[in-house]
Design an enzyme around this catalytic site. Structure first.
Site, PDB file in Angstrom:
ATOM      1  N   ARG A  20      11.040  -1.014  11.113  1.00  0.00           N
ATOM      2  CA  ARG A  20       9.942  -0.598  11.987  1.00  0.00           C
ATOM      3  C   ARG A  20       9.854  -1.502  13.214  1.00  0.00           C
ATOM      4  O   ARG A  20      10.049  -2.707  13.109  1.00  0.00           O
ATOM      5  CB  ARG A  20       8.617  -0.679  11.206  1.00  0.00           C
ATOM      6  CG  ARG A  20       8.101   0.664  10.785  1.00  0.00           C
ATOM      7  CD  ARG A  20       6.981   0.585   9.792  1.00  0.00           C
ATOM      8  NE  ARG A  20       5.808  -0.174  10.226  1.00  0.00           N
ATOM      9  CZ  ARG A  20       4.699  -0.292   9.500  1.00  0.00           C
ATOM     10  NH1 ARG A  20       4.623   0.314   8.322  1.00  0.00           N
ATOM     11  NH2 ARG A  20       3.686  -0.989   9.927  1.00  0.00           N
ATOM     12  N   ARG A  62      -9.953   0.842   8.204  1.00  0.00           N
ATOM     13  CA  ARG A  62      -9.495  -0.507   8.551  1.00  0.00           C
ATOM     14  C   ARG A  62     -10.554  -1.279   9.316  1.00  0.00           C
ATOM     15  O   ARG A  62     -10.310  -2.418   9.719  1.00  0.00           O
ATOM     16  CB  ARG A  62      -8.279  -0.356   9.453  1.00  0.00           C
ATOM     17  CG  ARG A  62      -7.013  -0.975   8.890  1.00  0.00           C
ATOM     18  CD  ARG A  62      -6.026  -0.746   9.958  1.00  0.00           C
ATOM     19  NE  ARG A  62      -4.760  -1.316   9.895  1.00  0.00           N
ATOM     20  CZ  ARG A  62      -3.712  -0.837   9.243  1.00  0.00           C
ATOM     21  NH1 ARG A  62      -3.828   0.151   8.417  1.00  0.00           N
ATOM     22  NH2 ARG A  62      -2.549  -1.385   9.393  1.00  0.00           N
ATOM     23  N   ARG A  83      11.839  -5.350   4.967  1.00  0.00           N
ATOM     24  CA  ARG A  83      11.542  -3.924   4.730  1.00  0.00           C
ATOM     25  C   ARG A  83      12.489  -3.009   5.512  1.00  0.00           C
ATOM     26  O   ARG A  83      12.801  -3.259   6.663  1.00  0.00           O
ATOM     27  CB  ARG A  83      10.112  -3.612   5.153  1.00  0.00           C
ATOM     28  CG  ARG A  83       9.843  -2.105   5.132  1.00  0.00           C
ATOM     29  CD  ARG A  83       8.410  -1.750   5.216  1.00  0.00           C
ATOM     30  NE  ARG A  83       7.705  -2.392   6.303  1.00  0.00           N
ATOM     31  CZ  ARG A  83       6.389  -2.412   6.399  1.00  0.00           C
ATOM     32  NH1 ARG A  83       5.652  -1.837   5.479  1.00  0.00           N
ATOM     33  NH2 ARG A  83       5.807  -3.012   7.413  1.00  0.00           N
ATOM     34  N   ARG A 118      -0.552  -8.686  13.473  1.00  0.00           N
ATOM     35  CA  ARG A 118      -1.095  -7.724  12.494  1.00  0.00           C
ATOM     36  C   ARG A 118      -1.868  -8.462  11.398  1.00  0.00           C
ATOM     37  O   ARG A 118      -2.913  -7.997  10.953  1.00  0.00           O
ATOM     38  CB  ARG A 118       0.034  -6.878  11.893  1.00  0.00           C
ATOM     39  CG  ARG A 118       0.503  -5.775  12.851  1.00  0.00           C
ATOM     40  CD  ARG A 118       1.853  -5.216  12.485  1.00  0.00           C
ATOM     41  NE  ARG A 118       1.918  -4.707  11.129  1.00  0.00           N
ATOM     42  CZ  ARG A 118       3.051  -4.554  10.450  1.00  0.00           C
ATOM     43  NH1 ARG A 118       4.213  -4.877  10.996  1.00  0.00           N
ATOM     44  NH2 ARG A 118       3.020  -4.076   9.234  1.00  0.00           N
ATOM     45  N   LYS A 145       0.835  -1.212   0.000  1.00  0.00           N
ATOM     46  CA  LYS A 145       0.000   0.000   0.000  1.00  0.00           C
ATOM     47  C   LYS A 145       0.866   1.256   0.000  1.00  0.00           C
ATOM     48  O   LYS A 145       0.652   2.168  -0.804  1.00  0.00           O
ATOM     49  CB  LYS A 145      -0.919   0.018   1.234  1.00  0.00           C
ATOM     50  CG  LYS A 145      -1.871  -1.161   1.314  1.00  0.00           C
ATOM     51  CD  LYS A 145      -2.786  -1.076   2.524  1.00  0.00           C
ATOM     52  CE  LYS A 145      -2.106  -1.089   3.877  1.00  0.00           C
ATOM     53  NZ  LYS A 145      -1.376  -2.342   4.200  1.00  0.00           N
TER      54      LYS A 145
HETATM   55  P1  AP5 Z   1       4.865  -1.600   1.910  1.00  0.00           P
HETATM   56  O1  AP5 Z   1       4.538  -0.778   0.722  1.00  0.00           O
HETATM   57  O2  AP5 Z   1       5.614  -0.955   3.020  1.00  0.00           O
HETATM   58  O3  AP5 Z   1       3.546  -2.350   2.452  1.00  0.00           O
HETATM   59  P2  AP5 Z   1       2.265  -1.797   3.208  1.00  0.00           P
HETATM   60  O4  AP5 Z   1       1.057  -2.427   2.571  1.00  0.00           O
HETATM   61  O5  AP5 Z   1       2.299  -0.312   3.286  1.00  0.00           O
HETATM   62  O6  AP5 Z   1       2.470  -2.496   4.609  1.00  0.00           O
HETATM   63  P3  AP5 Z   1       2.401  -1.922   6.087  1.00  0.00           P
HETATM   64  O7  AP5 Z   1       3.156  -2.907   6.942  1.00  0.00           O
HETATM   65  O8  AP5 Z   1       2.813  -0.497   6.145  1.00  0.00           O
HETATM   66  O9  AP5 Z   1       0.896  -2.052   6.373  1.00  0.00           O
HETATM   67  P4  AP5 Z   1       0.200  -2.019   7.693  1.00  0.00           P
HETATM   68  O10 AP5 Z   1      -1.181  -1.896   7.181  1.00  0.00           O
HETATM   69  O11 AP5 Z   1       0.453  -3.161   8.604  1.00  0.00           O
HETATM   70  O12 AP5 Z   1       0.881  -0.787   8.487  1.00  0.00           O
HETATM   71  P5  AP5 Z   1       0.386   0.673   8.853  1.00  0.00           P
HETATM   72  O13 AP5 Z   1       1.565   1.552   8.890  1.00  0.00           O
HETATM   73  O14 AP5 Z   1      -0.764   1.064   8.007  1.00  0.00           O
HETATM   74  O15 AP5 Z   1       5.687  -2.891   1.384  1.00  0.00           O
HETATM   75  C1  AP5 Z   1       6.218  -3.847   2.299  1.00  0.00           C
HETATM   76  C2  AP5 Z   1       7.615  -4.293   1.840  1.00  0.00           C
HETATM   77  O16 AP5 Z   1       7.496  -5.034   0.616  1.00  0.00           O
HETATM   78  C3  AP5 Z   1       8.585  -3.142   1.535  1.00  0.00           C
HETATM   79  O17 AP5 Z   1       9.865  -3.531   1.938  1.00  0.00           O
HETATM   80  C4  AP5 Z   1       8.523  -2.990   0.005  1.00  0.00           C
HETATM   81  O18 AP5 Z   1       9.745  -2.506  -0.539  1.00  0.00           O
HETATM   82  C5  AP5 Z   1       8.229  -4.427  -0.453  1.00  0.00           C
HETATM   83  N1  AP5 Z   1       7.365  -4.499  -1.618  1.00  0.00           N
HETATM   84  C6  AP5 Z   1       6.258  -3.733  -1.893  1.00  0.00           C
HETATM   85  N2  AP5 Z   1       5.674  -4.122  -3.039  1.00  0.00           N
HETATM   86  C7  AP5 Z   1       6.427  -5.168  -3.512  1.00  0.00           C
HETATM   87  C8  AP5 Z   1       6.330  -6.008  -4.675  1.00  0.00           C
HETATM   88  N3  AP5 Z   1       5.347  -5.835  -5.576  1.00  0.00           N
HETATM   89  N4  AP5 Z   1       7.254  -6.976  -4.833  1.00  0.00           N
HETATM   90  C9  AP5 Z   1       8.248  -7.150  -3.918  1.00  0.00           C
HETATM   91  N5  AP5 Z   1       8.402  -6.387  -2.813  1.00  0.00           N
HETATM   92  C10 AP5 Z   1       7.496  -5.408  -2.603  1.00  0.00           C
HETATM   93  O19 AP5 Z   1      -0.176   0.475  10.347  1.00  0.00           O
HETATM   94  C11 AP5 Z   1       0.685   0.239  11.436  1.00  0.00           C
HETATM   95  C12 AP5 Z   1      -0.104   0.206  12.725  1.00  0.00           C
HETATM   96  O20 AP5 Z   1      -0.719   1.502  12.957  1.00  0.00           O
HETATM   97  C13 AP5 Z   1      -1.269  -0.782  12.798  1.00  0.00           C
HETATM   98  O21 AP5 Z   1      -0.833  -2.069  13.176  1.00  0.00           O
HETATM   99  C14 AP5 Z   1      -2.172  -0.114  13.837  1.00  0.00           C
HETATM  100  O22 AP5 Z   1      -1.690  -0.344  15.142  1.00  0.00           O
HETATM  101  C15 AP5 Z   1      -2.020   1.355  13.519  1.00  0.00           C
HETATM  102  N6  AP5 Z   1      -3.016   1.829  12.527  1.00  0.00           N
HETATM  103  C16 AP5 Z   1      -2.755   2.334  11.289  1.00  0.00           C
HETATM  104  N7  AP5 Z   1      -3.890   2.652  10.645  1.00  0.00           N
HETATM  105  C17 AP5 Z   1      -4.907   2.335  11.502  1.00  0.00           C
HETATM  106  C18 AP5 Z   1      -6.322   2.395  11.390  1.00  0.00           C
HETATM  107  N8  AP5 Z   1      -6.934   2.872  10.291  1.00  0.00           N
HETATM  108  N9  AP5 Z   1      -7.064   1.987  12.458  1.00  0.00           N
HETATM  109  C19 AP5 Z   1      -6.473   1.549  13.587  1.00  0.00           C
HETATM  110  N10 AP5 Z   1      -5.132   1.432  13.731  1.00  0.00           N
HETATM  111  C20 AP5 Z   1      -4.356   1.819  12.697  1.00  0.00           C
HETATM  112 MG    MG Z   2       2.507   1.063   4.879  1.00  0.00          MG
END
Ligand code: AP5
Ligand code: MG
Length: 219
Positions: free
Chosen positions: A165, A93, A132, A176, A18
């Site tokens: 992270r 979410r 990552r 997660r 994402k």
């Molecule tokens: P990346 O692009 O970083 O993936 P992502 O989908 O953004 O994954 P996240 O881990 O950031 O998602 P998340 O939803 O768990 O975390 P968030 O920060 O939102 O890609 C991942 C890796 O793969 C990278 O190394 C990249 O280079 C590689 N990659 C990407 N595409 C690729 C491909 N096609 N091929 C190969 N490699 C690839 O949330 C964190 C925390 O915040 C949550 O756990 C929660 O506690 C809180 N939070 C956030 N939003 C909310 C909400 N709306 N409600 C409640 N709590 C929330």
């Molecule tokens: Mg992300």
């Protein structure tokens, strides 16, 4: 490019790409990238009351409560740069968050244009999250194997230090993923019923995923 407001919601499990795709789409669509996780991490870095409130949930891999999250994202969406749309990453979410977003947009005479669901098998997600690395300065995501920086440990764009992270530890990643399947995946049906969901194959090279997204969004 159309001038009609474009709100795009990226749905997908942790590690599905994402953040990576939103950063690329921002350049293509000239829309702001609004990522709830990045907003929480920014608050945590600055030790704000909101950041301190979110900390324990994030460390466990649990969702931050809806009221706190909704208030934070709505405040961001009210800023002028989001008047013409935004690329939402990580929000909504839960169904409650999705309903709050629908209501807020409707009050502005707006609505969600499209919801790309980036589908990736769980075993691929674990490998992606494990490798990552993020830039401390600009937040850009790299992967030690799939998307490495030119120089190990250093951001290509601004020379910032790359770090892992806190919530990318294996036990937190498992939680997660569990939380995603229990609380977030119902959004897939929620948006499918509203006719805005488009499934994207996220298990292909980064550029190919961007092309599929671009085609779905501009269709
Ligand atoms: P990346 O692009 O970083 O993936 P992502 O989908 O953004 O994954 P996240 O881990 O950031 O998602 P998340 O939803 O768990 O975390 P968030 O920060 O939102 O890609 C991942 C890796 O793969 C990278 O190394 C990249 O280079 C590689 N990659 C990407 N595409 C690729 C491909 N096609 N091929 C190969 N490699 C690839 O949330 C964190 C925390 O915040 C949550 O756990 C929660 O506690 C809180 N939070 C956030 N939003 C909310 C909400 N709306 N409600 C409640 N709590 C929330
Ligand atoms: Mg992300």
């Amino acid at each position: 490019m159309t001038t009609e407001p474009r709100f795009i919601v990226l749905v997908g499990p942790p590690g599905s790409g994402k953040g990576t795709q939103a950063a690329r789409l921002r350049e293509i669509l000239h829309l702001p990238h609004v990522a709830s996780g990045d907003l929480f991490r920014e608050n945590l870095k600055n030790q704000t009351p909101l950041g301190l409130q979110a900390k324990a949930y994030m460390e466990r891999g649990d969702l931050v409560p809806d009221d706190v999250t909704i208030a934070m994202v709505m405040e961001r969406l009210r800023r002028p740069d989001c008047a013409n749309g935004a690329i939402l990453d990580g929000f909504p979410r839960t169904i409650a968050q999705a309903e709050a977003l629908d209501e807020a947009l409707a009050a502005r005479g707006q609505r969600i244009a499209v919801v790309p669901y980036i589908a990736v098998p769980d075993e691929v997600l674990v490998e992606r999250i494990g490798g990552r690395r993020l830039c401390r300065v600009c937040g850009r995501a790299y992967h030690i194997r799939f998307n490495p920086p030119r120089q190990p440990g250093i951001c290509d764009v601004d020379g910032g230090e790359l770090y892992q992270r806190d919530d990318d530890r294996p036990e937190t990643v498992r939680q997660r993923l569990k939380v995603y399947w229990e609380q977030t995946s119902p959004l897939i049906d929620y948006y499918r019923r509203r006719g805005v969901l488009v499934e994207i194959n996220g298990d292909q090279p980064i550029e190919a995923v961007t092309e599929e997204l671009r085609a779905a969004i501009t269709a």
